[in-house]
Structures are given as structure tokens and as C-alpha cells.
Design an enzyme around this catalytic site. Structure first.
Site, PDB file in Angstrom:
ATOM      1  N   ASP A   8      -9.452   9.920   0.009  1.00  0.00           N
ATOM      2  CA  ASP A   8     -10.775  10.257   0.543  1.00  0.00           C
ATOM      3  C   ASP A   8     -10.634  11.391   1.554  1.00  0.00           C
ATOM      4  OD1 ASP A   8      -9.844   9.039   2.849  1.00  0.00           O
ATOM      5  OD2 ASP A   8     -11.377   7.470   2.911  1.00  0.00           O
ATOM      6  N   CYS A  66      -6.198   6.384   1.681  1.00  0.00           N
ATOM      7  CA  CYS A  66      -7.401   6.572   2.497  1.00  0.00           C
ATOM      8  C   CYS A  66      -6.982   6.335   3.944  1.00  0.00           C
ATOM      9  CB  CYS A  66      -8.556   5.689   2.027  1.00  0.00           C
ATOM     10  SG  CYS A  66      -8.334   3.908   2.193  1.00  0.00           S
ATOM     11  N   THR A  68      -6.815   3.503   5.804  1.00  0.00           N
ATOM     12  CA  THR A  68      -5.899   2.348   5.882  1.00  0.00           C
ATOM     13  C   THR A  68      -5.184   2.060   4.565  1.00  0.00           C
ATOM     14  OG1 THR A  68      -7.693   0.882   5.226  1.00  0.00           O
ATOM     15  CG2 THR A  68      -7.349   1.189   7.616  1.00  0.00           C
ATOM     16  N   HIS A  99       8.890  -7.478  -8.812  1.00  0.00           N
ATOM     17  CA  HIS A  99       8.329  -8.796  -9.101  1.00  0.00           C
ATOM     18  C   HIS A  99       6.915  -8.739  -9.682  1.00  0.00           C
ATOM     19  CE1 HIS A  99      11.140 -11.094  -6.080  1.00  0.00           C
ATOM     20  NE2 HIS A  99      11.798 -10.263  -6.887  1.00  0.00           N
ATOM     21  N   HIS A 134       9.179 -13.542 -13.638  1.00  0.00           N
ATOM     22  CA  HIS A 134       7.973 -12.975 -13.029  1.00  0.00           C
ATOM     23  C   HIS A 134       6.839 -12.780 -14.037  1.00  0.00           C
ATOM     24  CE1 HIS A 134      10.389 -12.413  -9.517  1.00  0.00           C
ATOM     25  NE2 HIS A 134      11.240 -11.657 -10.188  1.00  0.00           N
TER      26      HIS A 134
HETATM   27  C1  RB5 Z   1     -13.151   6.124   6.151  1.00  0.00           C
HETATM   28  O1  RB5 Z   1     -13.719   6.230   7.413  1.00  0.00           O
HETATM   29  C2  RB5 Z   1     -12.324   4.849   6.058  1.00  0.00           C
HETATM   30  O2  RB5 Z   1     -13.169   3.746   6.062  1.00  0.00           O
HETATM   31  C3  RB5 Z   1     -11.449   4.873   4.816  1.00  0.00           C
HETATM   32  O3  RB5 Z   1     -10.617   5.980   4.850  1.00  0.00           O
HETATM   33  C4  RB5 Z   1     -10.538   3.689   4.611  1.00  0.00           C
HETATM   34  O4  RB5 Z   1      -9.766   3.419   5.730  1.00  0.00           O
HETATM   35  C5  RB5 Z   1     -11.169   2.482   4.058  1.00  0.00           C
HETATM   36  O5  RB5 Z   1     -10.514   1.462   3.732  1.00  0.00           O
END
Ligand code: RB5
Length: 149
Positions: A8, A66, A68, A99, A134
Site C-alpha cells: 500500500d 503494508c 504492519t 510446516h 504436515h
Molecule cells: C495504513 O494506514 C495502514 O492501516 C496499513 O498500512 C496497514 O498497517 C494495515 O494493516
């Protein structure tokens, strides 16, 4: 080997750095399904695009980034046949291949520094699925997918 990559707006430069690393270190083709703009971009779009490219064999494996890694990884896991690991260290990345036969790796540009990300990518790309005991569990995961269409 073809790797589909998606991201993103949070992870534009980071995606480029990881793509360049994979090309240089492995000589693999990297196909870009993510955004190259800093305009807000909804991560489910590129999560889905990479997931569909993997299950249709347009690419061999996928990498998603993205903020996180969580939203884009959850999006990918909604596509039947995807096993996406969301992780921030190499051990889980390696074991997820051995696995769980993961076919997509997701991590967060706001969580994982770029050098650690390269180590995670190395662990994930070089580990092989072990099969054997597995496989029964992966078959059970497939049954969950089939029961909940
Ligand atoms: C974008 O602000 C953020 O929500 C996205 O990059 C991500 O971390 C979502 O899981």
C-alpha cells in the site's frame, strides 16, 4: 522463479528496496502488483491481486507489505488456496515454509527494519516444504475452506 509483490502507500520505497534485493540476490523476476504512489491506497486491492496471481500460478510465490503486514496478509488469506504468513522474524518465516507450505509472506514496513526484512525474505525463499506429517493438517485447512465457501 517469479515473485509477485504488493504493497500500500505506506510501503512504496520499502517495496522497491525488497524487489531490488530479490532481483540482485536471487536473479528472480519480481512482478509488481502494488502501488507506486504516495496517495492513499487500500491494501486489500494489492493483497487480493497478489493472492490471485499466486493461486492462478501467474507467479510462484507472493510478498506483501503494508504498515504492519496485517491488513494485507488477512486480505490475501481470504483467497482460497492462499497460506500467507504474517511475521516479523526469520524463524517463523522458515517454519511457515517447512510446516505450513506458505505461498505468501507478509510483513510491516512500520514494524520491520529493511535489513531484518531481507533476512526474513532469505529464510522464507530458501526453506522448502517438508510434507509428511504436515500434509494432513494442510488438508484439514483446505476442508475448512471448502466448508465455508
Ligand atoms: C495504513 O494506514 C495502514 O492501516 C496499513 O498500512 C496497514 O498497517 C494495515 O494493516
Amino acid at each position: 522463479m517469479k515473485i509477485g509483490i504488493g504493497n500500500d502507500h505506506v510501503a512504496v520505497a520499502y517495496k522497491k528496496a525488497i524487489s531490488d534485493y530479490i532481483r540482485e540476490a536471487y536473479g528472480y523476476e519480481v512482478v509488481n502488483f502494488g502501488t507506486d504512489s504516495s496517495e492513499r491506497f487500500d491494501y486489500p486491492l494489492s493483497g487480493k491481486a497478489v493472492a490471485q496471481a499466486v493461486v492462478s500460478s501467474q507467479v510462484d510465490k507472493g510478498i506483501l507489505i503494508c504498515g504492519t503486514g496485517v491488513g494485507i496478509g488477512i486480505s490475501a488469506n481470504k483467497v482460497k488456496g492462499v497460506r500467507c504468513v504474517i511475521c516479523s522474524e526469520p524463524y517463523s518465516a522458515k517454519l511457515s515454509r517447512e510446516h505450513n507450505n506458505t505461498n505468501i509472506l507478509a510483513f510491516g514496513a512500520r514494524v520491520v527494519g529493511i535489513e531484518l526484512a531481507k533476512m526474513i525474505v532469505d529464510s522464507w525463499l530458501t526453506a522448502e516444504y517438508e510434507g509428511g506429517r504436515h500434509q494432513k493438517r494442510l488438508d484439514m485447512i483446505e476442508e475448512i475452506e471448502d466448508d465455508n465457501l
